[in-house]
Structure formats: structure tokens, C-alpha cells
Design an enzyme around this catalytic site. Structure first.
Site, PDB file in Angstrom:
ATOM      1  N   ALA A  25      -5.221 -57.517  25.557  1.00  0.00           N
ATOM      2  CA  ALA A  25      -5.119 -56.457  24.560  1.00  0.00           C
ATOM      3  C   ALA A  25      -3.646 -56.312  24.203  1.00  0.00           C
ATOM      4  O   ALA A  25      -2.772 -56.622  25.019  1.00  0.00           O
ATOM      5  CB  ALA A  25      -5.638 -55.156  25.143  1.00  0.00           C
ATOM      6  N   GLY A  84      -7.927 -58.813  28.182  1.00  0.00           N
ATOM      7  CA  GLY A  84      -8.926 -58.818  27.104  1.00  0.00           C
ATOM      8  C   GLY A  84      -9.231 -60.220  26.604  1.00  0.00           C
ATOM      9  O   GLY A  84     -10.331 -60.475  26.107  1.00  0.00           O
ATOM     10  N   GLU A 111     -11.716 -61.447  28.919  1.00  0.00           N
ATOM     11  CA  GLU A 111     -12.970 -60.710  28.660  1.00  0.00           C
ATOM     12  C   GLU A 111     -13.671 -61.224  27.403  1.00  0.00           C
ATOM     13  O   GLU A 111     -14.902 -61.267  27.342  1.00  0.00           O
ATOM     14  CB  GLU A 111     -12.677 -59.207  28.556  1.00  0.00           C
ATOM     15  N   GLU A 170      -4.678 -56.518  34.578  1.00  0.00           N
ATOM     16  CA  GLU A 170      -4.510 -55.121  34.160  1.00  0.00           C
ATOM     17  C   GLU A 170      -3.870 -54.247  35.224  1.00  0.00           C
ATOM     18  O   GLU A 170      -3.106 -53.335  34.903  1.00  0.00           O
ATOM     19  CB  GLU A 170      -5.866 -54.516  33.742  1.00  0.00           C
TER      20      GLU A 170
HETATM   21  N1  COA Z   1       0.302 -57.664  24.107  1.00  0.00           N
HETATM   22  C1  COA Z   1       1.300 -57.653  23.210  1.00  0.00           C
HETATM   23  N2  COA Z   1       2.219 -58.639  23.097  1.00  0.00           N
HETATM   24  C2  COA Z   1       2.105 -59.663  23.949  1.00  0.00           C
HETATM   25  C3  COA Z   1       1.080 -59.743  24.918  1.00  0.00           C
HETATM   26  C4  COA Z   1       0.152 -58.682  24.976  1.00  0.00           C
HETATM   27  N3  COA Z   1      -0.871 -58.672  25.829  1.00  0.00           N
HETATM   28  N4  COA Z   1       1.256 -60.892  25.618  1.00  0.00           N
HETATM   29  C5  COA Z   1       2.308 -61.518  25.098  1.00  0.00           C
HETATM   30  N5  COA Z   1       2.843 -60.773  24.090  1.00  0.00           N
HETATM   31  C6  COA Z   1       4.008 -61.067  23.248  1.00  0.00           C
HETATM   32  C7  COA Z   1       5.317 -60.853  24.017  1.00  0.00           C
HETATM   33  O1  COA Z   1       5.686 -59.496  23.985  1.00  0.00           O
HETATM   34  C8  COA Z   1       6.244 -61.738  23.216  1.00  0.00           C
HETATM   35  O2  COA Z   1       6.590 -61.074  22.011  1.00  0.00           O
HETATM   36  P1  COA Z   1       8.144 -61.010  21.535  1.00  0.00           P
HETATM   37  O3  COA Z   1       8.494 -62.458  21.307  1.00  0.00           O
HETATM   38  O4  COA Z   1       8.079 -60.206  20.274  1.00  0.00           O
HETATM   39  O5  COA Z   1       8.903 -60.391  22.655  1.00  0.00           O
HETATM   40  C9  COA Z   1       5.364 -62.926  22.848  1.00  0.00           C
HETATM   41  O6  COA Z   1       4.023 -62.461  22.929  1.00  0.00           O
HETATM   42  C10 COA Z   1       5.509 -64.114  23.766  1.00  0.00           C
HETATM   43  O7  COA Z   1       5.249 -63.676  25.109  1.00  0.00           O
HETATM   44  P2  COA Z   1       6.247 -63.927  26.346  1.00  0.00           P
HETATM   45  O8  COA Z   1       5.963 -62.896  27.381  1.00  0.00           O
HETATM   46  O9  COA Z   1       7.662 -64.032  25.849  1.00  0.00           O
HETATM   47  O10 COA Z   1       5.744 -65.380  26.790  1.00  0.00           O
HETATM   48  P3  COA Z   1       5.910 -66.016  28.246  1.00  0.00           P
HETATM   49  O11 COA Z   1       5.538 -67.446  28.099  1.00  0.00           O
HETATM   50  O12 COA Z   1       7.224 -65.696  28.840  1.00  0.00           O
HETATM   51  O13 COA Z   1       4.788 -65.288  29.157  1.00  0.00           O
HETATM   52  C11 COA Z   1       2.586 -64.399  29.632  1.00  0.00           C
HETATM   53  C12 COA Z   1       3.416 -65.482  28.887  1.00  0.00           C
HETATM   54  C13 COA Z   1       1.131 -64.559  29.164  1.00  0.00           C
HETATM   55  C14 COA Z   1       2.689 -64.642  31.131  1.00  0.00           C
HETATM   56  C15 COA Z   1       3.138 -63.006  29.275  1.00  0.00           C
HETATM   57  O14 COA Z   1       3.252 -62.901  27.872  1.00  0.00           O
HETATM   58  C16 COA Z   1       2.276 -61.875  29.765  1.00  0.00           C
HETATM   59  O15 COA Z   1       2.270 -61.573  30.932  1.00  0.00           O
HETATM   60  N6  COA Z   1       1.518 -61.200  28.831  1.00  0.00           N
HETATM   61  C17 COA Z   1       0.746 -60.050  29.137  1.00  0.00           C
HETATM   62  C18 COA Z   1      -0.509 -60.422  29.892  1.00  0.00           C
HETATM   63  C19 COA Z   1      -1.306 -59.178  30.246  1.00  0.00           C
HETATM   64  O16 COA Z   1      -0.899 -58.363  31.041  1.00  0.00           O
HETATM   65  N7  COA Z   1      -2.476 -59.028  29.639  1.00  0.00           N
HETATM   66  C20 COA Z   1      -3.343 -57.926  29.849  1.00  0.00           C
HETATM   67  C21 COA Z   1      -3.132 -56.895  28.808  1.00  0.00           C
HETATM   68  S1  COA Z   1      -4.183 -55.493  29.053  1.00  0.00           S
END
Ligand code: COA
Length: 260
Positions: A66, A111, A114, A134
Site C-alpha cells: 500500500a 498489499g 495480498e 506491515e
Molecule cells: N509506498 C509508497 N512508496 C513506496 C513504497 C510504498 N509501499 N515502496 C517503495 N516506495 C517508493 C520509495 O519511497 C521510493 O520513492 P522515492 O524515490 O520518491 O523516494 C521508491 O518507491 C523506490 O523505493 P526504495 O525504497 O528507494 O527502493 P529500494 O530498492 O531501496 O527498496 C523496498 C525496495 C521494497 C525494500 C523498499 O522500497 C520498501 O521497504 N518498501 C516498503 C515495503 C512495505 O513496507 N510494504 C508494506 C506497506 S503497508
């Protein structure tokens, strides 16, 4: 079909829906949920679409969850609505009676994972990663993982994944039954389409009836489910496709199903 956050590619008798916010790792925001809802409603009404493949734009993510920026604004009242909004779309998808396949090309987290659970099947590239992170954010899954993941991989693995927030790779996901098949990254879409195209050569009324009965098993006791299966079996026996399929076998030829 023009959308802002998804791309829809129409094939002969199925569609490919691509989550399309690659710069945000295809994070699911409200607009994306509305657009997914819209395309699913269109599919429900269109008898010419017999299957859906769902995938993510770019090489890195199916969907990284999400949209955390939107989620951050939630409080106890709006948080419930946030969960219900996405959950409703996922349930609409899960209840479709045409085959739906998630082709998971990278991160499927929160999400995103999911959304794959709301599809009937999950095919993954070797690069795919799955998890419900989460609790790292101080919340719980809100789009069905506590229920659908538990049904799919069992109580022990669902609890392990959800309370640890551990991320697992495609092969581990396959081992626990979260993923049906793993393919080399470059072959994911080709293999997924080949699988669906093969399913679409079968009697489509039978395919839908089977999906319906299997989905019903999630909410019924075995006795009720068996009763339901017999009822649907009877209905399918009344179709032209059934007569054609069985006659083709007896005449040693390929069936010509018409979907009637
Ligand atoms: N919601 C909003 N933005 C997200 C996102 C999310 N769930 N996941 C990634 N992004 C965005 C980042 O903020 C970043 O945006 P920016 O360039 O404007 O800063 C972009 O996507 C790239 O992500 P980044 O974190 O820089 O990539 P990474 O390769 O370093 O890491 C992940 C990849 C997937 C490990 C990391 O993005 C992450 O942990 N995301 C969240 C996962 C999560 O907790 N999901 C559950 C949500 S309820």
C-alpha cells in the site's frame, strides 16, 4: 481503456493488467484501487474476456505494498475505511470466475503480496520477493493476508511471515505453497501466457465452475461443499460444451467448445 496507474493490454480472449507506478515500485494508492475496481467490473460484464494476468511495470516490483505516504495519514476511523476500500477490490478480484494469475516480477510486499493472494494462481520470476512487512510499520495486513495467506500456506507459515515481517524469495515461496511456479525472469510473461492460453483451450464453463466450487470451499464445511459441487456438476452436465467434450472423446477427436 485509458488509466493513470494501470496499463491494460487486450489479447485475443484475455487481458494483461500492469500496475504502473514503477518509480514508486507500483505501490497501491487509492487511484490504483479505483482503477483496478473499474477494470474488474468491466471484466465481470464482458463475456469475451476469459482470463486476467496481473503484473507490475518495470523489472523491480510487482507492488511494494500500500502507498505508505497515503497510509500515514490514517487514524483509527479512516484506517478502517482505508483497509475496507482495498479489501473490497481484492475480494471482487478473488470472486471472479475466470482464471486470474499474478505474474510476480519482483517485490510483492504487504498489499502487493495480498493482491497476489487475491488471484487464483501465482507465478514468480526468480527475482520475486514476498513478504508481509506491515508490523515493521506498526500495523497489520489490511487487505486480506491474515485470512487468505493462512488459507493458502497454513497457520504456522502465515503467522511466521506476518509477525516476523521476513521477506522470502521465489523458491521459498514455492516451497511453502505461496507460489505455483518459478520461471527465469525473462520467461515469466511468456510462460504465464502459455499456461493461461492452455487453460483457455478447455471448456470455459467447466473452468469457471471449477473455480467457483474451489472458491466456495473456503467458506463451506466439507459436507456443504460436496453438496454444492454436485449441484454445479449437474448444471455443467446441462451445457452444450459437456455434450461436445464427451462426444469428442468418444469420436476420438478434439472438442470444439463454444462456451454454451
Ligand atoms: N509506498 C509508497 N512508496 C513506496 C513504497 C510504498 N509501499 N515502496 C517503495 N516506495 C517508493 C520509495 O519511497 C521510493 O520513492 P522515492 O524515490 O520518491 O523516494 C521508491 O518507491 C523506490 O523505493 P526504495 O525504497 O528507494 O527502493 P529500494 O530498492 O531501496 O527498496 C523496498 C525496495 C521494497 C525494500 C523498499 O522500497 C520498501 O521497504 N518498501 C516498503 C515495503 C512495505 O513496507 N510494504 C508494506 C506497506 S503497508
Amino acid at each position: 481503456m485509458n488509466y493513470e496507474t494501470i496499463l491494460v493490454e487486450e489479447k485475443q480472449n484475455y487481458i494483461i493488467v500492469k500496475l504502473n507506478r514503477p518509480d514508486k515500485l507500483n505501490a497501491l494508492n487509492s487511484l490504483m484501487f479505483n482503477e483496478l475496481d473499474d477494470i474488474i467490473k468491466k471484466v465481470e460484464l464482458n463475456r469475451d474476456i476469459h482470463g486476467i494476468i496481473l503484473t507490475g511495470s518495470g523489472d523491480k516490483a510487482f507492488a511494494a505494498g500500500a502507498d505508505i505516504k497515503e497510509l500515514h495519514e490514517s487514524d483509527d476511523r479512516s484506517g478502517k475505511l482505508f483497509s475496507e476500500h482495498g479489501s473490497k477490490v481484492m475480494s471482487r478480484l478473488a470472486q471472479l470466475k475466470i482464471p486470474t494469475i499474478a505474474a510476480v516480477n519482483g517485490f510483492a510486499l504487504g498489499g502487493g503480496c495480498e493482491l497476489t493472494l487475491a488471484c487464483h494462481l501465482r507465478f514468480a520470476s526468480e527475482n520475486a520477493k514476498f513478504g508481509q512487512p506491515e508490523v515493521n510499520l506498526g500495523i497489520i495486513p489490511g487487505y486480506g493476508a491474515t485470512q487468505r495467506l493462512t488459507h493458502l500456506v497454513g497457520y504456522a507459515k502465515a503467522i511466521e511471515l506476518i509477525i516476523s515481517a521476513n521477506i522470502i524469495d521465489a523458491y521459498e515461496a514455492e516451497k511453502i505453497g505461496l507460489v505455483n511456479k518459478v520461471f527465469p525472469h525473462q520467461e515469466l510473461m511468456l510462460k504465464t501466457e502459455e499456461f493461461l492460453q492452455n487453460v483457455l483451450t478447455k471448456g470455459q464453463i467447466a473452468v469457471s465452475a471449477a473455480i467457483d466450487c474451489i472458491n466456495a470451499s473456503l467458506n463451506l464445511s466439507i459436507a456443504e461443499g460436496l453438496k454444492y459441487e454436485s449441484k454445479i456438476f449437474g448444471q455443467v452436465c446441462g451445457t452444450k460444451d459437456f455434450k461436445e467434450g464427451t462426444l469428442a472423446f468418444l469420436e476420438k477427436r478434439k472438442p470444439n467448445f463454444v462456451g454454451d
